[in-house]
Design an enzyme around this catalytic site. Structure first.
Site, mmCIF file in Angstrom:
data_model
loop_
_atom_site.group_PDB
_atom_site.id
_atom_site.type_symbol
_atom_site.label_atom_id
_atom_site.label_comp_id
_atom_site.label_asym_id
_atom_site.label_seq_id
_atom_site.Cartn_x
_atom_site.Cartn_y
_atom_site.Cartn_z
ATOM 1 N N VAL A 67 74.351 68.144 42.675
ATOM 2 C CA VAL A 67 74.710 66.730 42.819
ATOM 3 C C VAL A 67 75.918 66.378 41.964
ATOM 4 O O VAL A 67 75.939 66.625 40.751
ATOM 5 C CB VAL A 67 73.523 65.820 42.441
ATOM 6 C CG1 VAL A 67 73.882 64.353 42.702
ATOM 7 C CG2 VAL A 67 72.277 66.199 43.245
ATOM 8 N N LYS A 68 76.923 65.786 42.598
ATOM 9 C CA LYS A 68 78.138 65.381 41.899
ATOM 10 C C LYS A 68 77.922 64.086 41.119
ATOM 11 O O LYS A 68 77.450 63.085 41.664
ATOM 12 C CB LYS A 68 79.275 65.144 42.897
ATOM 13 C CG LYS A 68 79.789 66.391 43.581
ATOM 14 C CD LYS A 68 80.933 66.015 44.508
ATOM 15 C CE LYS A 68 81.443 67.216 45.281
ATOM 16 N NZ LYS A 68 82.544 66.830 46.209
ATOM 17 N N ILE A 69 78.308 64.122 39.854
ATOM 18 C CA ILE A 69 78.304 62.931 38.999
ATOM 19 C C ILE A 69 79.675 62.857 38.323
ATOM 20 O O ILE A 69 80.147 63.852 37.773
ATOM 21 C CB ILE A 69 77.197 63.001 37.936
ATOM 22 C CG1 ILE A 69 75.820 63.040 38.604
ATOM 23 C CG2 ILE A 69 77.287 61.819 36.976
ATOM 24 C CD1 ILE A 69 74.662 63.177 37.632
#
Length: 268
Positions: A143-145
Site C-alpha cells: 500500500v502506497k503512503i
C-alpha cells in the site's frame, strides 16, 4: 557432448529481466498490459485512480457491465465512492495475476501496489485505516503512503498493524531516512507484541524519474547550475535485516525487503 541451448528472448524487456538484476514492475493495472508484462518477466504492478482511468479508457468493454451493476447495487453511492470501488476491484484482479509469482518467490516479488487516496496526505488516521483496508484485499497487496508530515506516522502505524507499505512521493535523502526509521519503529512494535514480520515487504520508492523530468525542464530553460550528482538518487539504511533493490522505469528507484539495510543508487 551436451550443448546448452541459447535462451530465446521474447523482447528487450524479457532479455533485461533474465540477464540483469532488474525487477520489472508494470506501471498499470490493465489486465491486458499486465498479462503481457508478466509473460516478459514483470514481477509487480501498480494501481491508482489515474491508472484506473487509463484502464477504463482502454478496456471499457470489459468493465461497462460491472460499472452498471455497481450503480444498481449502491444507488446512494457518490461517483467518488464508485470510482474507489473500481480501484479496489481492478487492483484485486491484477493482484490475482501476480499471485503465482508472489507464492513462488515467497513474497519477495509478485506484489500489487495500491495507492491510498492522495487527498488524505494531511490525515494520518484516515490514511492508516484505508491502508489496512487495502492490504486486506489480497495477500500480495502493498500500500502506497506519501512521505508527508502526516504520512510518516501513518507509515509507522500501518507497519505496526501488519501493512506492507510503499512509501511514495519521496524525493530526498531525509525523506528516505524518515521512512526507514518509521518502518523500523513499526516492525519493532510488532515484534515486541509477538506478531509476525517475516512476510512483510516494506518499500521506499525514490522518485528519481519525476525529479529527472523537472531537471530536464530546467536544462531546457538553460538553468545550468546542475551537477552530475543531482541526476541520481542515493539512500542508505542501517538495520539488522537486509533488503533488495529494484529499478522502476516510472518512479526511478525502489528499495525494499527485510527490512532497510542497504545502499540504493539509481538513475532513470
Amino acid at each position: 557432448m551436451n550443448r546448452t541451448s541459447a535462451v530465446v528472448y521474447k523482447s528487450p524487456l524479457h532479455e533485461m529481466t533474465l540477464s540483469t538484476p532488474t525487477c520489472l514492475w508494470n506501471d498499470s493495472a490493465s489486465i491486458q498490459e499486465l498479462t503481457y508484462s508478466i509473460e516478459h518477466g514483470a514481477t509487480g504492478a501498480t494501481c491508482n485512480p489515474v491508472i484506473v482511468l487509463g484502464v477504463l479508457q482502454k478496456e471499457m468493454s470489459q468493465w461497462k457491465d460491472r460499472i452498471q451493476a455497481l450503480i444498481q447495487e449502491r444507488p446512494m453511492a457518490s461517483e467518488d465512492e464508485l470510482a474507489w470501488q473500481l480501484v479496489r476491484e481492478i487492483s484485486v484482479k491484477s493482484a490475482a495475476l501476480l499471485q503465482p509469482i508472489f507464492d513462488a518467490q515467497r513474497g519477495k516479488n509478485g506484489r500489487l501496489s495500491i495507492q491510498t487516496d492522495p487527498r488524505l496526505f494531511r490525515d494520518s488516521h484516515t490514511m492508516v485505516e484505508q491502508a489496512v483496508e487495502f492490504s486486506r484485499l489480497a495477500p500480495n497487496m502493498i500500500v502506497k503512503i506519501p512521505v508527508t508530515r502526516a504520512g510518516i506516522p501513518a507509515i509507522e502505524e500501518a507497519t505496526h498493524r501488519g501493512v506492507s507499505i510503499n512509501a511514495t512521493v519521496c524525493f530526498s535523502l531525509p525523506q528516505c531516512v524518515a521512512v526507514a526509521e518509521a518502518v523500523e519503529r513499526g516492525l519493532k512494535r510488532r515484534e515486541k507484541e509477538g506478531k509476525e514480520i517475516a512476510s512483510m515487504g516494506p518499500v521506499c520508492t525514490i522518485m528519481v524519474g519525476r525529479l529527472d523530468d523537472w531537471l530536464k525542464v530546467l536544462v531546457d530553460r538553460k538553468i545550468s547550475q546542475l551537477t552530475p550528482a543531482i541526476w541520481s538518487g542515493r539512500a542508505s539504511w542501517s538495520s539488522r535485516k537486509p533488503i533488495s533493490c529494484s529499478a522502476s522505469v516510472d518512479t526511478g528507484f525502489a528499495c525494499s525487503r527485510r527490512h532497510f539495510a542497504t545502499t540504493c543508487t539509481g538513475a532513470r
